[in-house]
Structures are given as C-alpha cells and as structure tokens.
Design a protein around this motif. Structure first.
Motif, PDB file in Angstrom:
ATOM      1  N   LEU B 177     -43.664  -7.826  11.815  1.00 46.23           N
ATOM      2  CA  LEU B 177     -43.354  -8.987  12.540  1.00 46.23           C
ATOM      3  C   LEU B 177     -43.114 -10.167  11.893  1.00 46.23           C
ATOM      4  O   LEU B 177     -43.772 -10.398  10.875  1.00 46.23           O
ATOM      5  N   LYS B 178     -41.867 -10.866  12.373  1.00 47.78           N
ATOM      6  CA  LYS B 178     -41.533 -12.122  11.498  1.00 47.78           C
ATOM      7  C   LYS B 178     -41.144 -13.291  12.542  1.00 47.78           C
ATOM      8  O   LYS B 178     -40.426 -12.950  13.555  1.00 47.78           O
ATOM      9  N   ILE B 179     -42.073 -14.232  12.587  1.00 49.92           N
ATOM     10  CA  ILE B 179     -42.102 -15.351  13.408  1.00 49.92           C
ATOM     11  C   ILE B 179     -41.188 -16.569  12.817  1.00 49.92           C
ATOM     12  O   ILE B 179     -41.667 -17.195  11.586  1.00 49.92           O
ATOM     13  N   LEU B 201     -46.458  -9.056   8.145  1.00 51.02           N
ATOM     14  CA  LEU B 201     -46.449 -10.624   8.796  1.00 51.02           C
ATOM     15  C   LEU B 201     -45.651 -11.243   7.915  1.00 51.02           C
ATOM     16  O   LEU B 201     -46.125 -11.721   6.847  1.00 51.02           O
ATOM     17  N   SER B 202     -44.739 -12.082   8.499  1.00 49.99           N
ATOM     18  CA  SER B 202     -44.123 -13.106   7.778  1.00 49.99           C
ATOM     19  C   SER B 202     -44.099 -14.458   8.750  1.00 49.99           C
ATOM     20  O   SER B 202     -43.557 -14.264   9.679  1.00 49.99           O
ATOM     21  N   LEU B 203     -44.525 -15.479   8.082  1.00 54.35           N
ATOM     22  CA  LEU B 203     -44.493 -16.734   8.689  1.00 54.35           C
ATOM     23  C   LEU B 203     -43.852 -17.760   8.031  1.00 54.35           C
ATOM     24  O   LEU B 203     -43.993 -18.991   7.932  1.00 54.35           O
ATOM     25  N   ARG B 204     -42.822 -17.438   7.040  1.00 60.62           N
ATOM     26  CA  ARG B 204     -42.299 -18.338   6.092  1.00 60.62           C
ATOM     27  C   ARG B 204     -41.771 -19.512   6.760  1.00 60.62           C
ATOM     28  O   ARG B 204     -41.425 -19.404   7.749  1.00 60.62           O
ATOM     29  N   THR B 296     -33.238 -14.128   5.022  1.00 57.94           N
ATOM     30  CA  THR B 296     -33.908 -13.684   3.993  1.00 57.94           C
ATOM     31  C   THR B 296     -35.246 -13.705   4.064  1.00 57.94           C
ATOM     32  O   THR B 296     -35.861 -14.545   4.933  1.00 57.94           O
ATOM     33  N   ASP B 297     -35.927 -12.839   3.466  1.00 55.56           N
ATOM     34  CA  ASP B 297     -37.427 -12.659   3.608  1.00 55.56           C
ATOM     35  C   ASP B 297     -38.114 -12.077   2.142  1.00 55.56           C
ATOM     36  O   ASP B 297     -37.474 -11.054   2.076  1.00 55.56           O
ATOM     37  N   TRP B 302     -38.673  -7.854  -2.663  1.00 54.91           N
ATOM     38  CA  TRP B 302     -39.671  -7.846  -3.741  1.00 54.91           C
ATOM     39  C   TRP B 302     -38.990  -7.032  -4.977  1.00 54.91           C
ATOM     40  O   TRP B 302     -38.382  -6.106  -4.755  1.00 54.91           O
ATOM     41  N   GLY B 303     -39.444  -7.983  -5.892  1.00 54.87           N
ATOM     42  CA  GLY B 303     -38.760  -7.281  -7.342  1.00 54.87           C
ATOM     43  C   GLY B 303     -37.382  -8.012  -7.976  1.00 54.87           C
ATOM     44  O   GLY B 303     -37.002  -7.842  -8.748  1.00 54.87           O
TER      45      GLY B 303
END
Lengths: 265, 329
Positions: B177-179, B201-204, B296-297, B302-303
């Motif tokens: 989930l990305k909010i 979970l992404s809250l960026r 973008t996330d 990663w990396g």
C-alpha cells in the motif's frame, strides 16, 4: 628460471622494454626468412631468430627477476622450439610477448540459405543469430563445422545484409552517435519489401539488435498516421467489410483527428 | 508487389513480429486505429504482451477546483477522451491487464472505474492517486472485482475503514500500500484492524506523527518494508506548544523498526524532496514538480540512485535499517 632439458626446449620470455632495447642493440641478424615471412614479420613487428641466437639473446636478458619470470610459459611443440618470436607490443603495454608464428584463424560457420547460397561467417556473427547458435550448441562441434547449417526461411540476399549489419554494427558501436547514425543509414537504404523480408529473417534467426532496429524503424513510420495512410504505405489490404469499417469509424471518430499529413515523413 | 512466390505481404507477417513493432507504440497510437488496418493487425493488437500494463499516466483531466464535493469539475471533452481510450484499450486487452496506472490529475468517475474493473479481473497493481469523483459504492464494486489485487497507490481519504475492509475481504493476496497524503491515527488504526498482514507500506513525502509511526510498527507484525522518506515527522505535545518537528529518528523507533527488512528514511535539511514536503506542509503538490516524480518510490528502486534535476538520492544500509540520505549536488 626453469632449466633447459636435453631436447633443448626453449622458453618463451616476457621481455620488458628495457630488455627489448638491449636485445635490439645486440644487432642480431635475421636469418632464414624468405620474402613472404619477412613481410609478415615486418607487418606484425616480429623478429624471428634461430635457436642459437635466441639463446644469445636469452643470456643478455638474464636480468629479469625471478618474480617476473615465474609465469613464463614453456614452449611445448617442436615448432616452437625451432623458432622463438619476440613480438614488440604497443608502447602502452610494458611487455613484449613472444608468440608463435602461425596465428590461429577464427573458426567459421557455414550457413546455407533457402535459395542454395552458402555463406561462411565468423563464429561471433553466428553467435548474434541465436537460432544458429542454438543449432551449433545442439549438434557436436565436428558436425557443425563440416555441414552447412540450413536456413529454411532466409534468402541469400537477406543473410548477406544481416552479416553486413553485424559487422558494421560492431564497428559503429564504439560510440552511441556513430551507432545511431549507422542504424539510420542502414534503414534508409532499404525499401519496404527489403525491410519486410529482412525483419522476417531477423525474427527467424533471432538476431536481436537487427530486429529491434527494424522494429523501431517501422514503428516510426506508423506513428501518428491515419489508417488509410498506413494501409497505402505498407500495401496492406483492408479485409474489413464496409459495415465494420463504418461502425469502427463512428465509434472511434476521435482517433481520426490530429493525425499527420499522409506523407512519408 | 513483386510477383514471386517467396515474397510475403505485410499482413502475412508473423503475429510476434507485429507485436514487437507495436510494443514500441504508446497507448494513444495503439488505440487510435492501428487495429483497424486489417484483421491480422487487430489480432496482433490484442496480444497480451502489449497489455500487461495499461499506463495512462500521460493522460490527465482538464479540470478546475471547486469548493463543493467532489471539489473538482472535469471538462466534458477530456472525460470523453478517457472513456474512449478505456473502451478501446479494454476491448483490445481482452482481460489481460495486470497493472493499471492513472495520473494523479486524472479524475476518474464512478462509471469509468466500474467499467474498467469489470474488464480487468486479473489486475494485480493499481495506481489511483485521486478519486474525488468516485463514490463509496463505485469503489467497493471495483474492489470486489479485483480479487487478485496485490498493490494499491491511493490518496489520503477521510473515511478509510470501508475501503480497507473491502480489500481485506476480497483481495486475499493484498500486500502493498502506498498512500499519497498524510497518514493520521485513524488511518493507521484502520490499517491495523483490516490489513494486519500488509508487507509493504509507503508514506513518503507526507506529514506523519510519531505516535502514528509507532502504532504502525507495533501493529503491522508482517511488515517488511516501510518507506517514510521525506516525511515531516511530528510529535504531539501538551498545550500550549501542541506540536514540534522531529529532526531525527529516535532510539525507540529504531528498535521497533529493527525487525524490518527495509526501513527507508530521509530527514536531511539538504534534501530537496524533504524541503518540498515542508514547504507544502506535509501534503505535497506534485503538479509543481518534475513530471513522473510522483510515481517514484524508493522501495521499488532499491540499489539504484534516483536522479532528478537537483539531487541524487542514495541509500545507505545501517545495521538492519536502511536509511535514505540525500546529497546536494
């Protein structure tokens, strides 16, 4: 340094630039070199000597430390023991490596097209054609060398172009600019029929780079063009009925706005 | 045409060759008439390879903001364009779409969402960052159709329980989930209640309170990846101070996050994205920034170092935690 055996096996020495200069200054005469060999020796900057003279040069280069001479390979064949080639390597490399005179030619692969033309291509080109490479991998090395690999879906004309593409692509891939320019030139030189046959051949032989290049070229020709133009340009027959056509046009009227002029550019 | 048995016509090209060519065309070109050239080309246009992802992120609504619900008014013409593109692409895709991406300024209506949901039963990933015009029944109906849904990008909403409950009931494989907006205590407790098995979970780029972060870390026991990069981390204080910005992750949070596989944070003053989140007061206005940045996330990249105009984002592993530190050029 390994000691010489009774059969007078001569060691191939890695001679540093300093030692090379010394060897040259000792004014060793070049013997038993016929005109052909002489030309070859000059072109590859190779000095060929008799075993005795090689011995002489060896004594002069005894200054090489044990560490430097640890990895020196020993000449295995009689031919190598007869002749020692001291090759002058590019100045950027700080070593001159002794090599055998007869340089092994790269293996070639025979390909037979559907119109009966047989091509002998370098192994690296065959590798670009994944279908051919798979055939070579599946059959034993001896068989693939002896028999011409049959290409049932490729004509001689297409294969010649593919080989040309692979060679030119390799040369051009030094810089991205060159590569783009080459691909544009290559595509521009083809008419639609040739392009179609070439893309079929590239797909059959699974030559990825060529397939991508041709696909890009065709996609560019399709982009933002009307259906009628695409049909006309590629000579495609419309097999939809008048009713289907009218229905489609009505449903998707929006799709017929803002298309390019029906020109090739 | 050359009169030779060997010569093949363009419509006789293998489907896989046509598909390779059509893969280089965008959604507008695929839906604007290529399929109408001939039946062979239409067949190639229906190939599942072309329709694994339906990316409509280059398409946005022509809208104006209004003070009343749904808070946006969308111009009829841009609405019709979206309907037509959806109609043709969903017809050609023949139910093979697995990823569906809408632009954050593309305001999908109830009817459009329902129509799409019925024709994308295999959907795994949905990016739907704005749903002002979608009512509760429309959203619930769509989610019921997406039984395979695994990942969702959504805006912050006033009443989260109903949608999270629908997801927990109908999407058994749901894990990401990305909010795109602030996550409050109500949202966090709804997450804990309905999606306890959430893995990512992404809250960026949002405003986040410390107690909300602790609640998430305590209650989502299956969580593996948590991205709070460029968040404005706040702490509620007793009156009269009320709140203050936390400049770095404290020991309590570090300990709780140590079980995670990835914990992505960035709270650097020198980081452009962090500055933007602060300027926009925790509700980042994506339209002001580089196109595509909203998609973008860090968790997905990663990396790699993510390059944009003004900064390079680099990830650093610190023990079992992963921190995202930004370096100004």
């Amino acid at each position: 340094m390994a000691k010489e055996s009774g059969s007078s096996k001569i060691e191939m020495l890695e001679i540093s630039n300093e030692a090379m200069a010394e060897a040259q200054s000792s004014k060793i005469e070049m013997l038993e070199i016929n005109n052909e060999a002489m030309a070859e020796a000059q072109s590859s900057k190779t000095v060929t000597m008799k075993p005795a003279e090689a011995e002489e040069s060896k004594t002069e280069t005894q200054k090489i430390t044990d560490e430097e001479s640890k990895n020196v390979p020993i000449a295995a064949t009689e031919e190598e023991s007869k002749k020692l080639s001291i090759t002058k390597v590019e100045e950027s490399k700080n070593a001159a490596t002794a090599t055998t005179e007869g340089e092994k030619e790269e293996a070639k692969v025979s390909l037979k097209t559907l119109d009966g033309v047989t091509f002998e291509v370098e192994a690296w080109i065959a590798k670009e054609m994944e279908t051919v490479q798979a055939y070579i991998d599946d059959t034993s090395a001896d068989t693939s060398a002896a028999i011409a690999i049959p290409l049932h879906n490729v004509a001689g004309r297409e294969l010649a172009r593919m080989v040309e593409y692979c060679k030119e692509h390799r040369r051009a891939s030094v810089s991205a600019g060159n590569l783009k320019e080459f691909e544009e030139r290559f595509a521009a030189a083809l008419n639609l029929y040739e392009m179609k046959d070439l893309i079929i051949a590239a797909n059959y032989l699974n030559t990825k780079k060529l397939l991508e290049s041709l696909s890009r070229c065709i996609a560019k020709a399709i982009k933002n063009k009307s259906v009628e133009f695409v049909r006309d340009y590629f000579g495609v027959t419309n097999d939809y009925t008048t009713e289907e056509e009218a229905q489609y046009r009505e449903t998707n009227a929006w799709a017929f706005r803002n298309v390019d002029e029906d020109s090739r550019n | 045409m050359e009169d030779n048995d060997y010569i093949r016509r363009w419509e006789d090209l293998d489907i896989d060759i046509l598909v390779k060519i059509f893969q280089l065309l965008d959604i507008f070109e695929l839906t604007s008439g290529i399929s109408r050239v001939c039946s062979a080309w239409r067949l190639a246009c229906c190939d599942p390879l072309l329709w694994k992802t339906l990316d409509l992120s280059m398409l946005r609504s022509n809208f104006i903001k209004i003070p009343l619900e749904p808070f946006v008014y969308v111009d009829g013409r841009s609405d019709r364009t979206l309907t037509r593109i959806l109609k043709i692409s969903l017809s050609l895709s023949q139910q093979s779409i697995m990823t569906l991406i809408f632009h954050f300024n593309l305001y999908v209506s109830d009817e459009q969402l329902t129509y799409t949901a019925e024709r994308c039963p295999q959907l795994r990933r949905l990016v739907l960052p704005a749903w002002n015009r979608i009512k509760k029944p429309g959203m619930c109906k769509a989610i019921r159709g997406w039984k395979e849904l695994e990942s969702l990008t959504m805006p912050c909403i006033a009443n989260p329980p109903y949608i999270l409950e629908e997801i927990s009931t109908h999407c058994k494989n749901f894990s990401e989930l990305k909010i795109m907006g602030p996550c409050d205590i109500f949202f966090a407790s709804s997450l804990a209640a309905f999606l306890p098995k959430l893995r990512v979970l992404s809250l960026r780029c949002s405003m986040l309170y410390k107690d909300v972060l602790i609640l998430i870390l305590d209650s989502l026991q299956h969580l593996e990846v948590l991205n709070i990069s460029h968040c404005v981390l706040m702490e509620a204080l007793p009156a009269p101070q009320q709140k203050r910005i936390i400049k770095e992750i404290d020991v309590t949070i570090r300990q709780k996050a140590s079980r995670l596989r990835e914990f992505l944070t960035c709270m650097e003053d020198s980081c452009v994205m962090c500055q933007r989140t602060r300027t926009d007061e925790g509700l980042i206005r994506w339209y002001k920034y580089e196109e595509g940045l909203w998609k973008t996330d860090e968790g997905e990249c990663w990396g790699y170092s993510l390059q944009n105009e003004s900064n390079a984002i680099v990830f650093v592993r610190c023990g079992r935690l992963k921190f995202c530190t930004a370096m100004s050029k």
